[in-house]
Scaffold this motif. Sequence first.
Motif, PDB file in Angstrom:
ATOM      1  N   GLN A 154       3.653   1.504  -1.367  1.00 42.99           N
ATOM      2  CA  GLN A 154       4.311   1.653  -2.671  1.00 42.99           C
ATOM      3  C   GLN A 154       3.410   2.327  -3.703  1.00 42.99           C
ATOM      4  O   GLN A 154       3.873   2.676  -4.783  1.00 42.99           O
ATOM      5  CB  GLN A 154       4.709   0.277  -3.220  1.00 42.99           C
ATOM      6  CG  GLN A 154       5.978  -0.287  -2.607  1.00 42.99           C
ATOM      7  CD  GLN A 154       6.366  -1.613  -3.227  1.00 42.99           C
ATOM      8  OE1 GLN A 154       6.017  -1.907  -4.368  1.00 42.99           O
ATOM      9  NE2 GLN A 154       7.081  -2.428  -2.470  1.00 42.99           N
ATOM     10  N   LEU A 155       2.148   2.432  -3.379  1.00 44.60           N
ATOM     11  CA  LEU A 155       1.240   3.064  -4.353  1.00 44.60           C
ATOM     12  C   LEU A 155       1.751   4.448  -4.715  1.00 44.60           C
ATOM     13  O   LEU A 155       2.136   5.213  -3.825  1.00 44.60           O
ATOM     14  CB  LEU A 155      -0.166   3.185  -3.764  1.00 44.60           C
ATOM     15  CG  LEU A 155      -1.098   2.003  -3.933  1.00 44.60           C
ATOM     16  CD1 LEU A 155      -2.388   2.246  -3.149  1.00 44.60           C
ATOM     17  CD2 LEU A 155      -1.434   1.772  -5.398  1.00 44.60           C
ATOM     18  N   PRO A 156       1.763   4.766  -6.012  1.00 49.10           N
ATOM     19  CA  PRO A 156       2.274   6.084  -6.403  1.00 49.10           C
ATOM     20  C   PRO A 156       1.396   7.206  -5.840  1.00 49.10           C
ATOM     21  O   PRO A 156       0.177   7.067  -5.747  1.00 49.10           O
ATOM     22  CB  PRO A 156       2.220   6.053  -7.934  1.00 49.10           C
ATOM     23  CG  PRO A 156       1.273   4.969  -8.268  1.00 49.10           C
ATOM     24  CD  PRO A 156       1.326   3.972  -7.159  1.00 49.10           C
ATOM     25  N   PHE A 157       2.064   8.259  -5.429  1.00 46.92           N
ATOM     26  CA  PHE A 157       1.344   9.414  -4.883  1.00 46.92           C
ATOM     27  C   PHE A 157       0.975  10.322  -6.051  1.00 46.92           C
ATOM     28  O   PHE A 157       1.842  10.889  -6.723  1.00 46.92           O
ATOM     29  CB  PHE A 157       2.260  10.147  -3.895  1.00 46.92           C
ATOM     30  CG  PHE A 157       1.543  11.177  -3.080  1.00 46.92           C
ATOM     31  CD1 PHE A 157       0.693  10.820  -2.038  1.00 46.92           C
ATOM     32  CD2 PHE A 157       1.723  12.529  -3.348  1.00 46.92           C
ATOM     33  CE1 PHE A 157       0.047  11.785  -1.280  1.00 46.92           C
ATOM     34  CE2 PHE A 157       1.078  13.485  -2.592  1.00 46.92           C
ATOM     35  CZ  PHE A 157       0.237  13.111  -1.563  1.00 46.92           C
ATOM     36  N   ARG A 158      -0.292  10.422  -6.303  1.00 46.93           N
ATOM     37  CA  ARG A 158      -0.765  11.209  -7.452  1.00 46.93           C
ATOM     38  C   ARG A 158      -0.829  12.692  -7.115  1.00 46.93           C
ATOM     39  O   ARG A 158      -1.330  13.054  -6.048  1.00 46.93           O
ATOM     40  CB  ARG A 158      -2.169  10.754  -7.865  1.00 46.93           C
ATOM     41  CG  ARG A 158      -2.257   9.308  -8.278  1.00 46.93           C
ATOM     42  CD  ARG A 158      -1.439   9.077  -9.512  1.00 46.93           C
ATOM     43  NE  ARG A 158      -1.647   7.746 -10.042  1.00 46.93           N
ATOM     44  CZ  ARG A 158      -0.764   7.108 -10.792  1.00 46.93           C
ATOM     45  NH1 ARG A 158       0.385   7.671 -11.089  1.00 46.93           N
ATOM     46  NH2 ARG A 158      -1.043   5.910 -11.254  1.00 46.93           N
ATOM     47  N   ARG A 159      -0.349  13.474  -8.042  1.00 47.34           N
ATOM     48  CA  ARG A 159      -0.522  14.916  -7.878  1.00 47.34           C
ATOM     49  C   ARG A 159      -1.946  15.283  -8.284  1.00 47.34           C
ATOM     50  O   ARG A 159      -2.534  14.663  -9.169  1.00 47.34           O
ATOM     51  CB  ARG A 159       0.465  15.686  -8.758  1.00 47.34           C
ATOM     52  CG  ARG A 159       1.896  15.594  -8.247  1.00 47.34           C
ATOM     53  CD  ARG A 159       2.773  16.590  -8.967  1.00 47.34           C
ATOM     54  NE  ARG A 159       2.304  17.951  -8.730  1.00 47.34           N
ATOM     55  CZ  ARG A 159       2.716  19.005  -9.418  1.00 47.34           C
ATOM     56  NH1 ARG A 159       3.582  18.859 -10.392  1.00 47.34           N
ATOM     57  NH2 ARG A 159       2.259  20.205  -9.143  1.00 47.34           N
ATOM     58  N   ALA A 160      -2.468  16.286  -7.636  1.00 45.89           N
ATOM     59  CA  ALA A 160      -3.824  16.747  -7.972  1.00 45.89           C
ATOM     60  C   ALA A 160      -3.840  17.208  -9.429  1.00 45.89           C
ATOM     61  O   ALA A 160      -2.899  17.876  -9.877  1.00 45.89           O
ATOM     62  CB  ALA A 160      -4.224  17.889  -7.054  1.00 45.89           C
ATOM     63  N   LEU A 163       0.838  -1.209   0.000  1.00 48.75           N
ATOM     64  CA  LEU A 163       0.000   0.000   0.000  1.00 48.75           C
ATOM     65  C   LEU A 163       0.870   1.256   0.000  1.00 48.75           C
ATOM     66  O   LEU A 163       0.547   2.253  -0.650  1.00 48.75           O
ATOM     67  CB  LEU A 163      -0.925  -0.002   1.225  1.00 48.75           C
ATOM     68  CG  LEU A 163      -2.036  -1.048   1.193  1.00 48.75           C
ATOM     69  CD1 LEU A 163      -2.692  -1.173   2.557  1.00 48.75           C
ATOM     70  CD2 LEU A 163      -3.075  -0.692   0.140  1.00 48.75           C
TER      71      LEU A 163
END
Lengths: 235, 201
Positions: free
Chosen positions: A51-57, A49
Amino acid sequence: MNPRDLELLSAYLDGQLNPSDSARLEVRLAADESLHSVLSDLRSTRGLLRQLPFRRAPRNFTLTPQMARLKPPAPRTVPVFRFATALAAFLFVISIAINGLVSFSAPNLASAPFPAAMGAGAPQSVPQESALATLAMLATQSPALPPAADNLTETPAPRAMSAALMDTETPTPEAESKSNAPQVQNSQPVNNQTSSPVPLDLEILFGILAFGFGLTAWILPHANESNLRKKWNKK
Amino acid sequence: MDEPALIHSAQGGDLEAFNTLVLHYQDALFNTALRILGDEDLAADATQNAFLSAFKNVTSYRGGSFKAWLMRTVTNACYDELRRRKRHPTTPLEPEDQDGDEMDSPRWLADPNLTPDQQAEADELEHAIQHCLDHLPDEFRSVVVLADIQGLDYAEVATALHAPLGTIKSRLARARLRLRECLQGFVELLPAAFRLQEERS
């Protein structure tokens, strides 16, 4: 796996167990392979969890005044003006009420003894609009009446006025009969002014102040909002 | 960023101060909404609604973690959207590229540091995890998103979800176990790192 052990393992993974619970669990983990296996499962799941990519808004979510339906805060002086309006309006109403009560109560007090005092010599058509005016007139007709009038009105004005009238008018019966009606008419405005506890000027001042403060308290927030909206729109 | 001063100004109606906070937290709120809802457009809408709600209710913030307080607004916005979706189910649309073909992973979401193979692998992993998240009950999903993806501690999660600490612990443990069971169904799709971890366990 019972739910209690599962919670313990999950909390242990996050370092949320107190030292004694943690020590007990570590002893069990060393002895129980299945417990250790579940802990590893939980750890790897948490790792995945994380490792999930952090998305930019995808866009900015900042708010505009229109979106927020923002009402700009009123200037700090507005409450002061509102209070001043209320105070001035209160004083205005009170002054009107006091003057009104006095002008109503004076004729009521004077009306009962008035006909008896007048007797047969007084004409029935004499206007009773102002007891004070009538008393002033009576003061000129009969010198015995002023003490009665004093008892009725309890105000010094009629005495002073009757004295003034006595100075200006001739005490002869001929002159009395000629000047009777004009005396009543002329004395009314004088009585209205002198019998008011709150001067008319003060009454008017209260009214003007109430209106002025009220208008200012209404205009200030609108002017402030207009200025702020212009500022926001420029940005 | 002087967060307490900005919050204080925002509570006084200063929209610019609040917007500074929005810029600071918008990625975190959007990610939370994205993982709870599993849809970018819905997540963007929920994030916008959350910030709008936060501004209108910012005077009710009484200290503590402001991030947790904002997370509560976004999870509430997500729950509203989930309830609406249950009442009016729709088929989600994948984003389209220039040729009108559906994209599994829009370009703006791609990590430029990864090779195409690595990107494909990351996409697969993300899809698998999101699929398993989507199949969790709503209350489990929000806990695991806030704790394991956003990195909030238990107390913050409890604040954000307005639930007792014991409930949060219990839900998090059960959510992790369910996710693990779900992800075991994607062993072939999962990257080598996860398979190795699985083998070790």
